[in-house]
Design an enzyme around this catalytic site. Structure first.
Site, mmCIF file in Angstrom:
data_model
loop_
_atom_site.group_PDB
_atom_site.id
_atom_site.type_symbol
_atom_site.label_atom_id
_atom_site.label_comp_id
_atom_site.label_asym_id
_atom_site.label_seq_id
_atom_site.Cartn_x
_atom_site.Cartn_y
_atom_site.Cartn_z
ATOM 1 N N ILE A 193 0.725 6.879 0.121
ATOM 2 C CA ILE A 193 0.151 5.770 0.885
ATOM 3 C C ILE A 193 -1.304 5.585 0.480
ATOM 4 C CG2 ILE A 193 -0.360 4.888 3.190
ATOM 5 C CD1 ILE A 193 1.753 7.072 4.164
ATOM 6 N N CYS A 194 -1.662 4.386 0.104
ATOM 7 C CA CYS A 194 -3.047 4.049 -0.197
ATOM 8 C C CYS A 194 -3.656 3.474 1.078
ATOM 9 C CB CYS A 194 -3.116 3.044 -1.343
ATOM 10 S SG CYS A 194 -4.804 2.573 -1.773
ATOM 11 N N ALA A 195 -4.265 4.354 1.877
ATOM 12 C CA ALA A 195 -4.888 3.942 3.132
ATOM 13 C C ALA A 195 -6.181 4.738 3.299
ATOM 14 C CB ALA A 195 -3.955 4.194 4.314
ATOM 15 N N PHE A 237 -7.740 6.939 -4.735
ATOM 16 C CA PHE A 237 -7.342 5.559 -4.526
ATOM 17 C C PHE A 237 -8.576 4.672 -4.418
ATOM 18 C CE2 PHE A 237 -3.546 7.665 -2.627
ATOM 19 C CZ PHE A 237 -2.574 7.065 -3.412
ATOM 20 N N HIS A 243 0.813 -1.223 0.000
ATOM 21 C CA HIS A 243 0.000 0.000 0.000
ATOM 22 C C HIS A 243 0.842 1.267 0.000
ATOM 23 C CE1 HIS A 243 -3.678 -2.231 1.866
ATOM 24 N NE2 HIS A 243 -3.354 -2.672 0.675
#
Length: 152
Positions: A91-93, A145, A84
């Site tokens: 950051i893919c969160a 995202f 992620h």
């Protein structure tokens, strides 16, 4: 910067200065625009013994809007290799996007990143890393995202 944002950040900085969560340290927080904190994953993990740096950029909408949060890559720190985390530090969160809530704090984001790293089972970049990094906007907040995998 708005007064709500300034008051909130002053409170958070005061609290972090008094007591940071385990494995988290303030690297720099000289203003209410950009902060850097280090995070270390505690316990047994793929990242044992490694320290990473997170950069937080706040705007006048904080805490209503999420901060821009990225992993730093410089002469002292490297972004973790994680499914992620893109190689540019983005950051893919979901908590940094659609799941952001004003009750979340800098400390909460750091602890969440520690947890995300601690639960990682495989050191790999997101499958679209090269394409994303080539075309990514400067700020990850300008990326939409897709949050489809919370198992890592």
């Amino acid at each position: 910067m708005g007064s709500i944002s300034t008051r909130r950040l002053a409170k958070e900085l005061r609290e972090l200065s008094l007591e940071c969560p385990t494995g988290i340290k303030i690297l720099s927080a000289n203003d209410f625009h950009t902060w850097r904190l280090s995070i270390e994953v505690m316990g047994d993990s793929l990242y044992q013994g490694q320290v990473f740096a997170l950069q937080f950029i706040f705007d006048a909408q904080y805490p209503i809007a999420s901060p821009e949060v990225t992993f730093v890559s410089d002469e002292h720190y490297k972004a973790p290799i994680h499914p992620h985390v893109y190689s540019n530090g983005h950051i893919c969160a979901s908590i940094l996007g659609t799941e952001w809530s004003p009750i979340l704090s800098v400390a909460a984001v750091c602890v969440t990143m520690q947890s995300m790293l601690a639960s990682c089972k495989k050191l790999e970049r997101p499958p679209d890393n090269d394409r994303y990094v080539r075309h990514a906007p400067k700020s990850p907040k300008n990326t939409r995202f897709v949050y489809d995998d919370d198992t890592v």
